[in-house]
Design a protein around this motif. Structure first.
Motif, PDB file in Angstrom:
ATOM      1  N   MET A 166     -21.300 -27.462  17.524  1.00  0.00           N
ATOM      2  CA  MET A 166     -21.171 -26.193  18.237  1.00  0.00           C
ATOM      3  C   MET A 166     -19.707 -25.894  18.520  1.00  0.00           C
ATOM      4  O   MET A 166     -18.938 -26.786  18.889  1.00  0.00           O
TER       5      MET A 166
ATOM      6  N   TYR B 179     -19.391 -30.968  19.628  1.00  0.00           N
ATOM      7  CA  TYR B 179     -18.823 -29.648  19.893  1.00  0.00           C
ATOM      8  C   TYR B 179     -17.317 -29.702  19.716  1.00  0.00           C
ATOM      9  O   TYR B 179     -16.694 -30.751  19.801  1.00  0.00           O
TER      10      TYR B 179
ATOM     11  N   THR C 247     -20.352 -27.198  27.549  1.00  0.00           N
ATOM     12  CA  THR C 247     -20.655 -28.414  26.802  1.00  0.00           C
ATOM     13  C   THR C 247     -22.017 -28.956  27.193  1.00  0.00           C
ATOM     14  O   THR C 247     -22.833 -29.322  26.345  1.00  0.00           O
TER      15      THR C 247
END
Length: 243
Positions: free
Chosen positions: A87, A108, A97
């Protein structure tokens, strides 16, 4: 969105979902040079169906999509896919997060990002086994492990608690499996990162804390009740005794 085509079974497939078209094209170019067949999507509402059709190995997913955002896209694709999800977020706040990882993202990165670092992160993810694969990493346990009411099956990649299947993501399973590989050992965040994400991973090591939080929640524990994953203050984490 790019035209959909069916790749061969041996081709690595990726879907890039980002409304910043220039960034999406840049990421796609790096992926293609690394041998991926890439599909692009600039809209969250269309992304879930594209991912269903393509069945990718990895999805690079922007958190801040207009309309259906990355959180909802990730939540939707997790109902049918165990692909790796990395992500992207333009914000560095911990809550972004936490939410992104809680719906099944594996890793991420914060924008602006380095495409080379992005590719390194993706390669780390792809070295990890899917649920249906047998793990052969030396650090992983080789037999079914029982800890109180918890059972961890490393071959089937399943965890049950009180007879019920715990819905761990791939990353959450790998964190718990790493702890189970050396039940007497206290693992630092960095040690867990080296095992689960690989020594080449670079980023905020508090990522481990977020995944441990989710593991505990899905096993029916919390910070006060630590039956299966215990915090060793100032050091890291170790496997609990199931009590």
């Amino acid at each position: 969105m790019s035209t959909l085509s069916r790749p061969s079974a041996s081709t690595r497939r990726a879907v890039v979902v980002d409304d910043e078209q220039a960034l999406a094209l840049l990421v796609a170019g790096y992926l293609e040079r690394d041998g991926f067949e890439v599909q692009l999507c600039f809209d969250g509402a269309q992304a879930v169906e594209l991912i269903r059709q393509v069945d990718p190995d990895v999805v690079v997913l922007d958190l801040g999509l207009p309309g259906l955002d990355g959180i909802e896209v990730c939540r939707g694709l997790r109902t049918f896919s165990d692909c790796y999800v990395l992500m992207l977020t333009a914000r560095a706040e911990g809550v972004d997060t936490l939410i992104g990882l809680s719906v099944g993202a594996d890793d991420y990165m914060t924008k602006p990002l380095s495409p080379r670092e992005l590719m390194a992160r993706i390669e780390v993810l792809l070295r990890r086994p899917r649920r249906a694969e047998v793990t052969t990493r030396p650090s992983a346990p080789e037999t079914v492990i029982s800890i109180g009411e918890l059972t961890l099956d490393p071959v089937g990649r399943e965890v049950t608690v009180d007879g019920q299947l715990a819905p761990l993501t791939r990353t959450e399973f790998d964190v718990l499996s790493a702890l189970a590989s050396r039940p007497e050992m206290v693992f630092t965040r960095r040690a867990l990162i080296d095992i689960v994400w690989g020594p080449a991973w670079v980023g905020d090591e508090h990522l481990v804390d977020v995944h441990v939080l989710h593991v505990r929640q899905k096993l029916g524990d919390n910070a006060e009740r630590q039956r299966f994953v215990r915090t060793v203050r100032g050091v890291g984490y170790r496997l609990g005794a199931g009590e």
